[in-house]
Design an enzyme around this catalytic site. Structure first.
Site, PDB file in Angstrom:
ATOM      1  CG  ASP B 163      -2.068   1.456   1.275  1.00  0.00           C
ATOM      2  OD1 ASP B 163      -2.504   1.421  -0.200  1.00  0.00           O
ATOM      3  OD2 ASP B 163      -1.180   1.921   2.380  1.00  0.00           O
ATOM      4  NE  ARG B 170      -4.356   5.279  -5.423  1.00  0.00           N
ATOM      5  CZ  ARG B 170      -4.437   5.722  -4.455  1.00  0.00           C
ATOM      6  NH1 ARG B 170      -4.229   4.754  -3.883  1.00  0.00           N
ATOM      7  NH2 ARG B 170      -5.433   6.320  -3.841  1.00  0.00           N
ATOM      8  CE  LYS B 189      -3.748   3.216   4.658  1.00  0.00           C
ATOM      9  NZ  LYS B 189      -2.830   4.167   4.870  1.00  0.00           N
TER      10      LYS B 189
END
Lengths: 436, 436
Positions: B163, B170, B189
Site C-alpha cells: 500500500d 499514485r 492497513k
C-alpha cells in the site's frame, strides 16, 4: 507547470495546451519526466482521447524532439512523395508503387520499418537482396532522391526520437491502441522525413492492426486532418486486409512477386493496389490531371519497363546485387517447397491473413523478439484465395521452409486459416475509398 | 500471466481474477514489475473501476504483502476496536472517542497517520505531547492493547508495504482519486493492523477529500462491503466537513481541546461526533444493547472521569509527559496570539474548512514536503462558526503564530474563508447517516 497536474487535467477530460503537451514530450525525451508519469498520461489519453489540436501539438512536439528534413528545399525538386502502410500480410506494395510513381515523374524519398508482430516490413524485404544498404545517412538519402528519384531506407533514429521512446513505452504498458497516439506516431515520422506529400495505406480487417473499416476510417481521417493542420498534404486509401495481398508471403518471395508485377505479370490485386495509392501521389504532385490520367501514366511506366528500371537503379544506388532483380531465381530460396493439399472441394470462403502472418513468423520470416535474425527464404505462395474454386487434392498454397519438419509442423496452422463453402462467396473489396 | 495482458484486460473493462491482481501487487512489491506498468494499470483502474470482488482481491493482496496482526488472538480479548477518519480540518476526534470507548469497555488498538495536504494527522497531534512515543513495535502495541486498553501508534512499515509503495506512485501519477484504490488502501492497513471491528469516519465537504455526500457514501459503501467480504465488521459514519470540527485547528491546540472535551467541556459538535463514532464500536463489540445504551455508557465514561483517565494512562504508557494532560496550559504555546476582527456584522454563512486547513499548513502546523518539521504551537482557535451572530469588531478567531508577521500575513487568507449574511443561514448537519 508540472506532470501531475497535466495527467490530472487529461484524466478529467480537459484539452491540453500546446505548452502542456510540449512539456511532457520534451521532459520525457530529456529524461526529466520519469516513465511512470508518462505511462499514466498515455493511459489517460487512451481513456479521454485528444482533440485534433492536441493531436497536432503532440505530433509537432515529437517532430521537434529531433532532426527534421525538408526534401523540397534539400533537393530543389518541386515535389517529393512518401508512402506509408499501417501494415499487413503480404504487403509488398511499396516495392511496386514506389518505382512506378518515381518512373512516372514523382521522386520518392521514403523511410520504412521492419516487421512488427504478424505483419512484414519493407526494410526486411529489401534486405533479402544481397548487399542492399538500408542504413543511409542524411546526405546519402537526399542525394538518392535528387539523383536517382527513388530511395527507401530504414527510419533514422535522429528523426522524431520521442516517438521511438514513447512507442517502446506504449508497447509494454497496454497503451498502443489509441487513435491520436497512433496518428501522431505515424505522422511525426512522416513530417520529420520531409516529403512534400504522403499517401497512406490504411488497412483494415483480419490481417491489419485496425480490425474494422470504421476504425480504419477514423484513423485515416485523423491523419488527413492532422496533415492539414501541420501543412503536409496527406491522402489515405482504405484498403482491405481480410486476406493477404497478392500471393507471396515472406521476404524474398515478396521481392520476387514485386519484380514480376513491375514486369507486367504478378497478381492483379497487387497492381490494382499500387494504382490506388500511386494515383493519389501523382495527383498531389500535379503530375496527372485526373485519376484516369494518373492510372494511364502508371500503366505506361510499368509497360515501358521504366518502373522496373527505376527499381534496378535504386538497388544499384544502394549497393544491392542487381543480378537478383534481373533474375529473381537468384534470390534466396528455401530448400523445402511443400504443397498443402486442399482438405475439401468447393470454394475458398475466407482466408485469415493474421493466421498466415503469424505462421510466417513461426516459420522464421519474422521476429518474436526485437533484433532477432530472420530467414529471408521462407514463407508461403498462395494458389487459392477467396472466391477460388477447388478441385479434389489441389494445392491451396506452397510452403517454403528451411527444413521438412518445419513445413510439416506449420501445415495445420495454415489449414486453419482457410474456410470453405459449397457456393462461391461474395467477392472481397480491395479498397473502400480514399480520405482526402 | 504477464503485466501487459493484465493492463489490457483492465483497460478493456474486464474484471481481473484474484490471481491477476495478486500477480501485479506481488510483482510490484518484489520489484519484478516496473512502476511504469503499474502506473498505467492504476490509470486503467481509475478509468474502468473495479468490482467488489476485485477490490477485495486488491485489498487482500496488499495485506499479504507484509505482516498481519490478529489482536484478538494476540491479546486474548474478546474484541479490539479500531477507528479511521478519511481526514479533515480540526479533526481531533480520535483523541476523544478512543479514550471514551476504551473507558466504556472496548479496547482500542489503532495505528494512525501524519498530516496529509491540508488535513491534520493524529500522530502529529500526539507528538505535541513532550516525550510521547508514536513508534511502538509489534510487541509494545499488543501489550498496550492488553494492559492499558488504549494505544495509538504510527503505521508500521511492515504492515501492507504494498500500500505504501502504491500510494507513493499514485501520488505522482494522478491516480489517487479512485473509489476502489482509496478503499483498498484504507482497508488493507486496517485489516493488517488486526482489530476485530472498525468504525470509519467518512467525511465530505469543503474540508474533506470527498467533496460531496454522494462520493462519501459511495466510498463508505465500498469499504463496508469490502469488510463484509474479508470478514472484518466495518461501519461508516458519514460526517460533514464543510466547516472545521470543534474550534481548534493546530496540533497542540487540538490536544488541548480534546482534553477539555474529555473533561466535560469543549465544543458540543466534537463530543457529538465522538458519540456518533463511539456508539458504533460499542454496538459492534456487543458492549451496548442499543444506541441509547451506548451513548449513556460513553457519557458516563466522560462524566465519571474514566475517559480522561484512559487518555492519561495511554500517555504514561507511551512515555509522554502526563503533566501537560493534567494542565494543558503546559502544552507548547505560540508566542503570538492575535485576534482576527470581523469585517462585517450579521451571521457567519459559511466557513471554508479547506482554506483554513491550508492556512494552518502555511503557518507551520503542517507540511508541504514529506518529513519536514512542523510547529506544534501554531494554528487557530475559532470564535465564530456557521450560524453564529457577529457584532461589530468581534473576533472571528484567534491566530496562534510563531511571529507577528506570520500572523499578519495569514489574516487575509483567513478572512477569505468566511462568508457572511444578514440573516441566519440554515444549520449545517454534523453527520448524514451511518453505512452498516
Amino acid at each position: 507547470m508540472n506532470a501531475v497536474d497535466i495527467i490530472l487535467a487529461k484524466r478529467a477530460g480537459q484539452s491540453l495546451s500546446n505548452e502542456q503537451i510540449g512539456y511532457m514530450v520534451q521532459g520525457y525525451t530529456a529524461g526529466s519526466i520519469p516513465d511512470y508519469q508518462i505511462s499514466a498520461w498515455l493511459m489517460a489519453i487512451c481513456w479521454q482521447g485528444m482533440t485534433a489540436a492536441e493531436t497536432a501539438a503532440l505530433t509537432m512536439a515529437m517532430v521537434a524532439s529531433g532532426d527534421h528534413l525538408d526534401l523540397r528545399l534539400a533537393t530543389g525538386l518541386p515535389f517529393v512523395g512518401d508512402k506509408h502502410s499501417t501494415g499487413g500480410v503480404g504487403d509488398k506494395t511499396t516495392l511496386v508503387v514506389a518505382p512506378a510513381v518515381a518512373a512516372a515523374g514523382v521522386p520518392i524519398g521514403k523511410m520504412s520499418g521492419r516487421g512488427l508482430g504478424f505483419s512484414g516490413g519493407t526494410i526486411d524485404k529489401l534486405e533479402s537482396i544481397p548487399g542492399f544498404n538500408v542504413n543511409l545517412d542524411r546526405e546519402q538519402f537526399i542525394a538518392a532522391v535528387k539523383n536517382v528519384g527513388l530511395v527507401i531506407t530504414a527510419q533514422s533514429a535522429s528523426l522524431a526520437p520521442a516517438d521511438g521512446k514513447l512507442y517502446a513505452l506504449r508497447d509494454v504498458t497496454g497503451t498502443v491502441e489509441s487513435l491520436p497516439l497512433i496518428a501522431a506516431s505515424i505522422m511525426s515520422k512522416k513530417i520529420a522525413a520531409g516529403a512534400s506529400g504522403v499517401v497512406l495505406d490504411v488497412k483494415h480487417g483480419r490481417g491489419a492492426f485496425m480490425k474494422t473499416l470504421a476504425a480504419a476510417r477514423a484513423l485515416a481521417e485523423t491523419m488527413v486532418t492532422l496533415g492539414g493542420q501541420v501543412g503536409l498534404p496527406v491522402r489515405a486509401v482504405l484498403s482491405s486486409m481480410d486476406q493477404p495481398l497478392g500471393l507471396a508471403i515472406g521476404n524474398a518471395l515478396e521481392v520476387g512477386e514485386a519484380i514480376a508485377t513491375l514486369r507486367g505479370g504478378g497478381p492483379a490485386d497487387l497492381w490494382a493496389e499500387a494504382l490506388a495509392l500511386g494515383r493519389e501521389l501523382l495527383l498531389m504532385a500535379g503530375v496527372a490531371s485526373d485519376a484516369a490520367d494518373a492510372d494511364a501514366r502508371l500503366n505506361q511506366a510499368r509497360d515501358s519497363g521504366a518502373a522496373f528500371d527505376m527499381l534496378r537503379r535504386m538497388v544499384i544506388n544502394q549497393g544491392g546485387d542487381v543480378r537478383v532483380i534481373d533474375d529473381p531465381a537468384l534470390l534466396p530460396t528455401a530448400p523445402i517447397q511443400m504443397p498443402l493439399p486442399a482438405p475439401a472441394v468447393g470454394y475458398v470462403a475466407a482466408l485469415d491473413a493474421e493466421t498466415l502472418g503469424r505462421a510466417s513468423v513461426a516459420l522464421g520470416a519474422g521476429r518474436t523478439v526485437k533484433g532477432a535474425a530472420i530467414d529471408f527464404r521462407v514463407g508461403f505462395v498462395l494458389h487459392k484465395k477467396v472466391g477460388d474454386a477447388i478441385a479434389t487434392g489441389e494445392p491451396l498454397l506452397t510452403i517454403h521452409a528451411a527444413r521438412d519438419a518445419a513445413a510439416r509442423d506449420i501445415a495445420p496452422q495454415l489449414l486453419a486459416a482457410y474456410e470453405f463453402s459449397a457456393t462461391p462467396p461474395l467477392p472481397l473489396p480491395l479498397t473502400n475509398g480514399v480520405v482526402r
